[in-house]
Enzyme design. Structure first.
Site, PDB file in Angstrom:
ATOM      1  N   LYS A 248       0.843  -1.207   0.000  1.00 14.88           N
ATOM      2  CA  LYS A 248       0.000   0.000   0.000  1.00 14.88           C
ATOM      3  C   LYS A 248       0.872   1.249   0.000  1.00 14.88           C
ATOM      4  CE  LYS A 248      -3.368   2.523   2.918  1.00 14.88           C
ATOM      5  NZ  LYS A 248      -4.307   2.468   4.072  1.00 14.88           N
ATOM      6  N   ASP A 253      -2.920  10.056   3.869  1.00 14.24           N
ATOM      7  CA  ASP A 253      -4.315   9.632   4.014  1.00 14.24           C
ATOM      8  C   ASP A 253      -5.064  10.623   4.897  1.00 14.24           C
ATOM      9  OD1 ASP A 253      -6.707   8.325   4.122  1.00 14.24           O
ATOM     10  OD2 ASP A 253      -5.993   6.615   5.317  1.00 14.24           O
ATOM     11  N   LYS A 260     -10.579  12.414   8.273  1.00 13.96           N
ATOM     12  CA  LYS A 260     -10.125  12.000   9.597  1.00 13.96           C
ATOM     13  C   LYS A 260     -10.102  13.195  10.546  1.00 13.96           C
ATOM     14  CE  LYS A 260      -6.916   8.352   8.093  1.00 13.96           C
ATOM     15  NZ  LYS A 260      -7.540   7.235   8.812  1.00 13.96           N
ATOM     16  N   ASP A 271       1.304   6.093   5.691  1.00 11.89           N
ATOM     17  CA  ASP A 271       0.351   5.181   5.068  1.00 11.89           C
ATOM     18  C   ASP A 271       0.900   4.551   3.777  1.00 11.89           C
ATOM     19  OD1 ASP A 271      -2.054   3.949   5.561  1.00 11.89           O
ATOM     20  OD2 ASP A 271      -3.255   5.414   4.450  1.00 11.89           O
ATOM     21  N   ASP A 330     -12.420   6.743   3.567  1.00 15.19           N
ATOM     22  CA  ASP A 330     -11.202   6.518   4.355  1.00 15.19           C
ATOM     23  C   ASP A 330     -10.757   5.051   4.297  1.00 15.19           C
ATOM     24  OD1 ASP A 330      -9.093   7.128   5.974  1.00 15.19           O
ATOM     25  OD2 ASP A 330     -10.268   7.277   7.841  1.00 15.19           O
ATOM     26  N   ARG A 334      -7.713  -0.648   0.784  1.00  6.82           N
ATOM     27  CA  ARG A 334      -8.229  -1.882   0.179  1.00  6.82           C
ATOM     28  C   ARG A 334      -8.636  -1.654  -1.276  1.00  6.82           C
ATOM     29  NH1 ARG A 334     -12.781  -2.185   4.740  1.00  6.82           N
ATOM     30  NH2 ARG A 334     -11.080  -1.171   5.844  1.00  6.82           N
TER      31      ARG A 334
HETATM   32  N1  BES Z   1      -4.602   4.290   6.852  1.00 10.56           N
HETATM   33  C1  BES Z   1      -5.750   3.946   7.585  1.00 10.56           C
HETATM   34  C2  BES Z   1      -5.475   2.884   8.669  1.00 10.56           C
HETATM   35  C3  BES Z   1      -4.596   3.311   9.796  1.00 10.56           C
HETATM   36  C4  BES Z   1      -5.150   3.726  10.975  1.00 10.56           C
HETATM   37  C5  BES Z   1      -3.240   3.201   9.688  1.00 10.56           C
HETATM   38  C6  BES Z   1      -4.331   4.067  12.026  1.00 10.56           C
HETATM   39  C7  BES Z   1      -2.428   3.547  10.736  1.00 10.56           C
HETATM   40  C8  BES Z   1      -2.970   3.965  11.905  1.00 10.56           C
HETATM   41  C9  BES Z   1      -6.832   3.383   6.679  1.00 10.56           C
HETATM   42  O1  BES Z   1      -6.847   3.875   5.397  1.00 10.56           O
HETATM   43  C10 BES Z   1      -8.129   3.754   7.317  1.00 10.56           C
HETATM   44  O2  BES Z   1      -8.392   4.911   7.421  1.00 10.56           O
HETATM   45  N2  BES Z   1      -8.897   2.752   7.748  1.00 10.56           N
HETATM   46  C11 BES Z   1     -10.133   2.974   8.390  1.00 10.56           C
HETATM   47  C12 BES Z   1     -11.135   1.998   7.854  1.00 10.56           C
HETATM   48  C13 BES Z   1     -12.543   2.284   8.256  1.00 10.56           C
HETATM   49  C14 BES Z   1     -13.021   3.541   7.571  1.00 10.56           C
HETATM   50  C15 BES Z   1     -13.410   1.118   7.865  1.00 10.56           C
HETATM   51  C16 BES Z   1      -9.921   2.760   9.876  1.00 10.56           C
HETATM   52  O3  BES Z   1      -9.161   1.868  10.255  1.00 10.56           O
HETATM   53  O4  BES Z   1     -10.483   3.517  10.657  1.00 10.56           O
HETATM   54 ZN    ZN Z   2      -4.992   4.541   4.671  1.00 13.36          ZN
HETATM   55 ZN    ZN Z   3      -7.938   5.693   5.228  1.00 13.21          ZN
END
Ligand code: BES
Ligand code: ZN
Ligand code: ZN
Length: 478
Positions: A248, A253, A260, A271, A330, A334
């Site tokens: 990735k 992000d 966020k 990220d 967010d 994936r």
């Molecule tokens: N990059 C984030 C995941 C992440 C969170 C990495 C904290 C490092 C530290 C990912 O793209 C994301 O935002 N995931 C969301 C998914 C949700 C919207 C289903 C998450 O984990 O909150």
């Molecule tokens: Zn992310």
């Molecule tokens: Zn994200």
């Protein structure tokens, strides 16, 4: 920092400091340490450091007695940490030349490599943008291991740790200096330095291939997306296997329209740590030359809100033809990985490993100590677990039962990109599985382990460079 190997007797090794591991229950009486041992000041507990100036009967200016813990628990991972912590300790005292003594019981190949790795990893500082001239550096680290093959093991350790530090360097870069285009430049430069083939697909090429999921994420940013492809081919392949490493590469992000919270958002420059790990792994593989074909695929985008950004509710079609309802912008990792996984399979990869800072949920589940590991194939899972164990990069197998699929139901498309409140790391992995399909595949969720919020005695705060060493070992052991 230069890594060297010497077969000189310990007492003759010239160094600013000589590190001597001290084990619990084995009292150290050399170097004039008898009294300290007797008084209980030197006990051998892990993390204990005692610096002796003008030590008895050795040429080195100092001896650093380094607690190594119980001998029965001493593994390469412990020596890696010990070497790293000792380097950081001595560097803070402006010591320039360091040597490490091996206990004869713990001087095999894996210990020698781990010591070299620990020293280089401990030496790394994410300080390239600090302009002061007070930065401390170590010139050399000598491994005092009088054994055939030690030089070769040290060299392997050096290659691995330098690759891992290279990945850490990419992650350290802030998002204004590490855009998708910058990441492609870094990959191209690395590939040409180490004789690898590198191809970079642009937006138009990806559109032609039908990568609607990746392009949907990219459309909110002024920074154009790229898909980096780095190829290694062995002179004499041992089999028809072709390993695909998919990482990735979200260079920042924000969350997109599902934005966020601002607190801590600066960390989201990491990220792209999964992508950086793949570039680092390829750098090591180019030098170590495994007998298996390996190709890295790194989809790079910036996830931004803006007038062109994708909206919650948008429906995109991935390269495989599956349609996805983007409920939360967010959950972008994936989406870009879906297209990269399909592309890797179409390009002939027979086995896949992806690494991604994919979910906050994996941090809730496993904290910052274990990588979350998911797989659709037990043999592939065991390969990666075995490699991770050898490298001391801890990974924990997580479930992927078929009925998790229900969590990803969408009323309007084949799949939703989010699975609701529960089991967030699992539903994210399940989403990827829908694109890995039948190809043996392992997904590594490194959201909790790719970044250290607080430094450790053996590692600076910031990027860790996981899971570079595990990926390299998977290929080397094939
Ligand atoms: N990059 C984030 C995941 C992440 C969170 C990495 C904290 C490092 C530290 C990912 O793209 C994301 O935002 N995931 C969301 C998914 C949700 C919207 C289903 C998450 O984990 O909150
Ligand atoms: Zn992310
Ligand atoms: Zn994200």
């Amino acid at each position: 920092m230069q890594i060297t190997v010497t077969t000189q007797p310990l007492e003759n090794v010239p160094a600013g400091a000589l590190i001597v591991p001290v084990f619990e229950g084995k009292s150290e009486t050399r170097f004039g340490a008898a009294k300290l041992t007797e008084a209980g000041e030197v006990s051998g507990k892990p993390g204990e450091f005692t610096l002796l100036h003008h030590p008895d009967a050795v040429k080195a200016d100092r001896v650093l007695l380094a607690g190594a813990g119980k001998p029965e628990k001493f593994e390469p991972a412990e020596l890696r940490k010990l070497a790293g912590a000792a380097v950081r300790h001595l560097k803070s005292k402006s010591v320039k030349t360091i040597a490490l003594a091996f206990d004869s019981e713990f001087a095999g190949e894996e210990f020698v490599a781990a010591a070299a790795e620990g020293a280089l990893l401990g030496d790394y500082e994410p300080d390239r943008y600090k302009t002061g001239n007070d930065k401390k550096t170590v010139d050399s680290f000598a491994l005092v291991a009088g054994r055939d093959g030690a030089a070769q093991s040290a060299e392997r350790g050096r290659i691995l740790a330098e690759a891992q530090n290279f990945a850490r360097g990419l992650v350290t870069e802030p998002a204004n200096r590490m855009t998708p285009a910058n990441m492609a430049d870094a990959a191209r430069a690395m590939a040409s330095e180490y004789g690898l083939n590198c191809e970079v697909l642009d937006r138009e090429q990806m559109a032609q291939l039908g990568m609607g999921a990746l392009l949907g994420v990219a459309q909110g940013s002024a920074e154009p997306p790229v898909l980096i492809v780095i190829r290694y081919r062995p002179a004499q392949p041992a089999s028809d296997a072709h390993l695909g490493l998919v990482g990735k590469g979200v260079t920042f992000d924000t969350g997109g329209i599902s934005i966020k919270p601002s607190e801590g958002m600066e960390k989201m420059k990491y990220d792209m740590a999964g992508g950086a790990a793949m570039i680092g792994a390829m750098r090591a593989l180019a030098q170590l030359k495994p007998a298996i074909a390996v190709t890295a695929y790194i989809p790079c985008v910036e996830n931004m809100p803006g007038s062109r950004a994708q909206r919650p509710g948008d429906i995109v079609a991935a390269m495989s033809g599956k349609t996805i309802e983007v409920i939360n912008t967010d959950a972008e990792g994936r989406l870009i990985l879906a297209d990269a996984l399909v592309y890797a399979r179409r390009q002939g990869c027979t086995h896949l490993v992806d690494a991604a800072t994919l979910t906050g949920a994996i941090v809730v589940a496993l904290g910052h100590l274990q990588v979350g590991l998911f797989s659709n194939n037990d043999e592939m899972r065991d390969r990666v677990l075995a490699a991770s164990k050898s490298e001391g990069e801890r990974m924990w197998p997580m479930p992927l039962d078929d009925d998790y699929k229900e969590y990803l139901k969408s009323a309007f498309a084949d799949l939703s990109n989010v699975g609701g409140r529960w089991g967030g790391a699992i539903t994210a992995a399940y989403f990827l599985k829908e694109f890995a399909e039948e190809t043996p595949w392992v997904h590594l969720d490194i959201a909790g382990t790719a970044w250290l919020d607080e430094g450790k005695p053996y590692l600076a705060k910031g990027p860790t460079g996981l899971p570079v060493r595990t990926l390299v070992r998977v290929a080397m052991n094939w």
